[in-house]
Write a protein that holds these residues in place. Structure first.
Motif, PDB file in Angstrom:
ATOM      1  N   SER A 128       0.819  -1.207   0.000  1.00 30.82           N
ATOM      2  CA  SER A 128       0.000   0.000   0.000  1.00 30.82           C
ATOM      3  C   SER A 128       0.852   1.257   0.000  1.00 30.82           C
ATOM      4  O   SER A 128       0.431   2.294  -0.479  1.00 30.82           O
ATOM      5  N   GLY A 129       2.074   1.175   0.524  1.00 26.10           N
ATOM      6  CA  GLY A 129       2.947   2.343   0.478  1.00 26.10           C
ATOM      7  C   GLY A 129       3.899   2.287  -0.689  1.00 26.10           C
ATOM      8  O   GLY A 129       4.763   3.149  -0.826  1.00 26.10           O
ATOM      9  N   SER A 131       6.210   0.174  -1.053  1.00 24.58           N
ATOM     10  CA  SER A 131       7.568  -0.130  -0.615  1.00 24.58           C
ATOM     11  C   SER A 131       7.972  -1.563  -0.953  1.00 24.58           C
ATOM     12  O   SER A 131       9.035  -2.015  -0.543  1.00 24.58           O
ATOM     13  N   ASN A 140       9.655   3.598  -3.807  1.00 29.86           N
ATOM     14  CA  ASN A 140      10.025   4.819  -3.093  1.00 29.86           C
ATOM     15  C   ASN A 140      11.493   5.160  -3.257  1.00 29.86           C
ATOM     16  O   ASN A 140      11.885   6.297  -3.049  1.00 29.86           O
ATOM     17  N   ASP A 141      12.306   4.164  -3.581  1.00 29.55           N
ATOM     18  CA  ASP A 141      13.747   4.413  -3.527  1.00 29.55           C
ATOM     19  C   ASP A 141      14.258   4.963  -4.851  1.00 29.55           C
ATOM     20  O   ASP A 141      13.510   5.204  -5.790  1.00 29.55           O
ATOM     21  N   SER A 283       6.491  10.787  -7.898  1.00 30.13           N
ATOM     22  CA  SER A 283       6.489  11.773  -6.798  1.00 30.13           C
ATOM     23  C   SER A 283       6.842  11.150  -5.458  1.00 30.13           C
ATOM     24  O   SER A 283       6.962  11.856  -4.468  1.00 30.13           O
ATOM     25  N   LYS A 284       7.021   9.829  -5.429  1.00 26.63           N
ATOM     26  CA  LYS A 284       7.200   9.201  -4.132  1.00 26.63           C
ATOM     27  C   LYS A 284       8.577   9.436  -3.529  1.00 26.63           C
ATOM     28  O   LYS A 284       8.832   9.013  -2.405  1.00 26.63           O
ATOM     29  N   GLY A 285       9.438  10.091  -4.270  1.00 22.33           N
ATOM     30  CA  GLY A 285      10.716  10.480  -3.673  1.00 22.33           C
ATOM     31  C   GLY A 285      11.915  10.003  -4.447  1.00 22.33           C
ATOM     32  O   GLY A 285      13.002  10.542  -4.318  1.00 22.33           O
TER      33      GLY A 285
ATOM     34  N   ASN B 375       3.912   5.289   5.688  1.00 21.32           N
ATOM     35  CA  ASN B 375       3.928   4.127   4.806  1.00 21.32           C
ATOM     36  C   ASN B 375       4.695   4.462   3.546  1.00 21.32           C
ATOM     37  O   ASN B 375       4.120   5.009   2.625  1.00 21.32           O
ATOM     38  N   VAL B 379      13.034   4.693   3.746  1.00 14.95           N
ATOM     39  CA  VAL B 379      13.351   4.099   2.450  1.00 14.95           C
ATOM     40  C   VAL B 379      14.861   3.906   2.390  1.00 14.95           C
ATOM     41  O   VAL B 379      15.633   4.837   2.638  1.00 14.95           O
ATOM     42  N   GLN B 380      15.273   2.675   2.081  1.00 13.56           N
ATOM     43  CA  GLN B 380      16.695   2.408   1.888  1.00 13.56           C
ATOM     44  C   GLN B 380      17.114   2.971   0.534  1.00 13.56           C
ATOM     45  O   GLN B 380      16.477   2.679  -0.477  1.00 13.56           O
ATOM     46  N   LEU B 381      18.153   3.788   0.527  1.00 13.39           N
ATOM     47  CA  LEU B 381      18.612   4.346  -0.745  1.00 13.39           C
ATOM     48  C   LEU B 381      19.819   3.551  -1.237  1.00 13.39           C
ATOM     49  O   LEU B 381      20.498   2.868  -0.474  1.00 13.39           O
ATOM     50  N   ARG B 387      16.261   7.329   3.742  1.00 10.27           N
ATOM     51  CA  ARG B 387      15.450   8.532   3.564  1.00 10.27           C
ATOM     52  C   ARG B 387      14.153   8.383   4.347  1.00 10.27           C
ATOM     53  O   ARG B 387      13.555   7.303   4.381  1.00 10.27           O
ATOM     54  N   ARG B 443       5.874  18.460   0.659  1.00  6.69           N
ATOM     55  CA  ARG B 443       6.481  17.173   1.013  1.00  6.69           C
ATOM     56  C   ARG B 443       7.983  17.371   1.035  1.00  6.69           C
ATOM     57  O   ARG B 443       8.551  17.938   0.100  1.00  6.69           O
ATOM     58  N   PHE B 445      11.914  15.581   1.960  1.00  2.90           N
ATOM     59  CA  PHE B 445      12.654  14.337   2.121  1.00  2.90           C
ATOM     60  C   PHE B 445      13.882  14.621   2.965  1.00  2.90           C
ATOM     61  O   PHE B 445      14.565  15.618   2.759  1.00  2.90           O
TER      62      PHE B 445
END
Lengths: 308, 485
Positions: A128-129, A131, A140-141, A283-285, B375, B379-381, B387, B443, B445
């Motif tokens: 849901s996220g 990830s 996300n990464d 947009s999630k980063g 959620n 986050v593993q970069l 992050r 938003r 980071f």
């Protein structure tokens, strides 16, 4: 029982005419306001029965003069909402995906729309996220197998990864090295991969693994194991592992190979939804800047070049 | 009101029909005071929304404005946001304690002089006298058969009442939108439905409560007289008929000249005639008495005509009444005002006011609120760093656009960037441009080395670029893998 109605003196009200052991009951008239409300309710009910569905019949019910149904109301409300969203969806459809981030309003709407669609179509694998889980990419990464700019993400969603019977799907296949390489050689490769990802120190096995890597793996994963997006070959030197970076998982990956599949969404979702999904994921980063020349932002252009 | 006979006699009844009140015109000190307060109260009510107050190009220029649509409350140089509603709560508490103070000092002065019900009823009664004539003419007209004259007068009176009622409702809505614009929109029919509905409802309530229900509102509907009855004590000023001086009553001076024992009251009933709630003050303190003191004016006039000292009916405390009855002299009115109870009420009332003034002058006009995205928590970069994503809300509560700098502190080698930035060039601070008088959602980071505790505390500190003296700090937690997510 004898009817003996009489006027009760203290209250001036008529009795009902019954008497039990000397106890009588007053026949107090209904309050006028109550009576008026009661008759008004009857009039209201008559009107309601005529205008709205009311009487149950063998199949269905009377239709009512207004023809109102709750399904019809829902349909009308849904249509009103679709009409409300139509202009902005049309703008999103007409604007090239690279230019949407320059329009704050379009971007916000697209990200919200993508978020909603993601929760319906994508969370089953990506979570849901977004990830991910082992075998399903973390969105996300900043690590992308096939590329992380807007157009590339959109392409991946449109045609999928290794979607069977789909010509344009992203495709590559890692060979299963069980049988090609002997178990000690595979162990050497594992040692080398764990060495270049800085999970363990170099040793004799990893030195032997280096030679094996350059013969068997570098054509896809690159000479330094930095990966190759053309084949969706992951970067083996970073900290991110799709299936896992421990020795046992790497060994399994080399022996059995991996063949992750993502469906093509071209025929399942409309183009606007896919566009919005790409913008949402971007947009999630971890999204990357578009490599195209018309991207005016020099900072973002540099980001692309800076990628290994 | 019901008499004793109604409840115990042959035709006992629990229902008392209203006896219509036709108060007589009167002139005197308190009538003039009432005029003055009425003028001031109505002027404040009608003029306030039209006062302009320059706040620059980004905020409305209406001095007092309750902007419900945009959730802002403007009062001269003070602007209140919804989260600062406690200032309004404070004002309400002050209003409550203010009423306690006024009640313990001067009794039901609020009821008699300043209550909207009293002010508008008073206004309507003047209109009534102007059209129908004074008390006797009004009574005659009420008993007269419906004919051309009565219909004309009634229509004239109700039209004027409706006109006043309409402007009462019309003035009310001006507090909730830009008054000139709303007036224009209202007349061309393009104002919001709620504006017309509000005017309609307030026109109706003003017309009915001021024109017809009048003292019944005070006696039957309003809770305040009941509360005040509990607040009054033996040192509160009440309108008092000094029965020890007035009784026994005489009808004229004849009996007095015959040498009988007579009081000063000549039973002229003027105090009853002028009473807007139709009570007889000589029966003693009662819930129907709103202490408007018009009976004092009426009685003073009669006393001067018959050559007796004024003040047969006067403001007097119960304590003083006891003293005077036994022949002593009561305290002067001003002295009764200063006593522990009123002083304590005043101190409480003033402290709340001063505390709020201090709080208003010291408050910061920006605010940072940060929410950690959950959620995923982290986050593993690819380069080994981790992050965390945050959603931040910046309130810029000044009526000008401002740029804020948000810095992270307490997280070594951390970087912060927003959607327009990038990890590679990120530093320890970001700048966020905000619109005037608005909330900006961004938003952001934050990345930090992956080696470290599963949860490390750090802060985001926000300062306005235009004034770096004031800061708002938000304490946060940076999450890393292994935290038992």
């Amino acid at each position: 029982m004898v009817e003996s109605k009489r006027i009760d003196q203290p209250t001036g009200t008529e009795t009902v005419g019954h008497e039990w052991d000397g106890i009588e009951e007053l026949d107090t008239p209904l309050p006028r306001w109550w009576l008026i409300t009661f008759y008004a309710s009857i009039v209201w009910a008559l009107g309601y029965v005529i205008l709205f569905p009311a009487w149950p019949m063998l199949s269905g019910a009377t239709q009512g003069y207004l023809g109102w149904t709750s399904r019809g109301q829902l349909a009308a409300e849904m249509k009103a909402d679709a009409d409300r969203r139509a202009p902005i969806l049309r703008s999103i459809a007409q604007t090239p995906i690279d230019q949407i981030p320059q329009n704050e309003r379009l971007l916000r709407a697209a990200i919200e729309g993508g978020n909603a669609a993601f929760k319906v179509h994508c969370v089953q694998c990506h979570g849901s996220g977004g990830s991910g889980t082992p075998g399903y990419a973390n969105l996300n990464d900043d690590d992308w197998l096939w590329g992380g700019d807007l157009a590339t993400i959109q392409q991946t969603i449109l045609d999928g990864v290794r979607q069977p019977d789909h010509t344009n799907t992203r495709f590559s296949q890692m060979p299963a090295f069980e049988g090609i390489l002997s178990p000690p050689e595979i162990d050497d490769l594992v040692a080398y991969v764990r060495f270049i990802s800085r999970q363990q120190k170099g040793n004799a096995k990893s030195v032997q693994g280096a030679a094996l890597f350059s013969t068997n793996c570098s054509s896809c994963h690159g000479g330094n194991g930095q990966g190759l997006r053309e084949f969706g070959a992951p970067n083996l030197t970073d900290k991110i592992w799709l299936y896992g970076g421990d020795a046992e998982t790497i060994r399994t990956t080399i022996r059995k190979a991996r063949f992750g599949v993502m469906p093509s969404w071209r025929d399942r979702l409309d183009p606007v939804t896919i566009k919005m999904l790409a913008l949402y994921i971007h947009s999630k980063g971890g999204g990357e800047a578009s490599p195209s020349a018309d991207n005016a932002d020099p900072k973002k252009a540099r980001l692309v070049n800076g990628k290994p | 009101m019901a008499s004793l006979e109604d409840l115990t006699g042959e035709n006992q009844s629990l229902y008392a029909k209203r006896r219509q009140v036709f108060p007589k015109a009167v002139d005197g000190t308190f009538r003039r005071l009432k005029w003055g307060i009425m003028g001031i109260a109505l002027a404040i009510y009608y003029i306030t929304p039209w006062i302009r107050w320059d706040r620059g190009q980004y905020a409305p220029d209406q001095a007092v404005l309750v902007d419900l649509a945009n959730r802002r409350f403007y009062m001269f140089q003070i602007e209140i946001w919804p989260h600062e509603f406690y200032y309004v709560a404070g004002l309400l508490i002050m209003a409550g304690i203010g009423l306690f103070l006024v009640t313990s000092a001067v009794g039901r002065a609020w009821c008699g002089y300043a209550c909207p019900q009293t002010v508008w009823t008073d206004l309507f009664q003047h209109v009534e006298r102007f059209i129908d004539g004074d008390r006797n003419a009004q009574t005659r007209l009420a008993n007269a058969k419906w004919g051309r004259g009565k219909i004309t007068k009634r229509l004239a009176k109700w039209s004027v009442w409706l006109f006043i009622s309409f402007w009462t409702g019309g003035a009310w809505i001006m507090y909730f939108a830009d008054a000139p614009t709303l007036t224009h929109d209202f007349w061309i029919g393009s104002a919001a439905f709620v504006a017309y509905a509000t005017v309609g409802v307030l026109t109706a309530t003003t017309f009915i409560l001021g024109g017809f229900m009048r003292e019944q509102v005070c006696v039957y509907m309003c809770p305040w007289p009941r509360i005040q009855t509990a607040m009054l004590d033996e040192k509160s000023l009440l309108v008092t008929y000094k029965d020890w001086r007035g009784e026994p009553r005489t009808h004229g001076r004849k009996r007095a000249s015959e040498g009988a024992l007579t009081g000063d009251c000549i039973d002229c009933e003027q105090c009853v005639a002028v009473c807007p709630t139709g009570i007889d003050i000589r029966e003693g303190p009662q819930i129907g008495c709103i202490t408007c003191a018009l009976c004092i004016d009426a009685c003073d006039k009669i006393m001067s005509q018959i050559g007796k000292p004024r003040g047969l009916i006067d403001y007097c405390t119960l304590d003083d009444a006891k003293i005077e009855r036994s022949g002593g002299i009561g305290k002067p009115v001003l002295k009764t005002l200063l006593r522990p109870r009123t002083i304590i009420y005043f101190i409480v009332w003033a402290s709340i006011g001063l505390a709020m003034l201090f709080a208003v002058s010291e408050r910061t006009r920006f605010d940072l609120a940060v929410q950690h995205d959950r959620n995923p928590l982290f986050v593993q970069l690819s380069d080994g760093s981790v992050r965390n994503n945050f959603t931040i809300n910046i309130r810029n509560m000044e009526a000008r656009p401002r740029v804020f700098e948000i810095a992270i502190e307490g997280l070594p080698k951390a970087q912060i960037w927003d959607e327009n930035g990038e990890h590679q060039t990120a530093t320890q601070t970001i700048a966020v441009a905000t619109q005037a008088d608005s909330v900006t959602k961004v938003r952001v980071f934050v990345a930090a080395p992956g080696i470290g505790p599963a949860r490390s505390s750090f802060s985001m500190i926000m300062r306005a670029q235009s004034n770096t003296q004031v800061a708002d700090t938000e304490d946060l937690v940076f999450e890393r893998p292994g935290g038992g997510q």
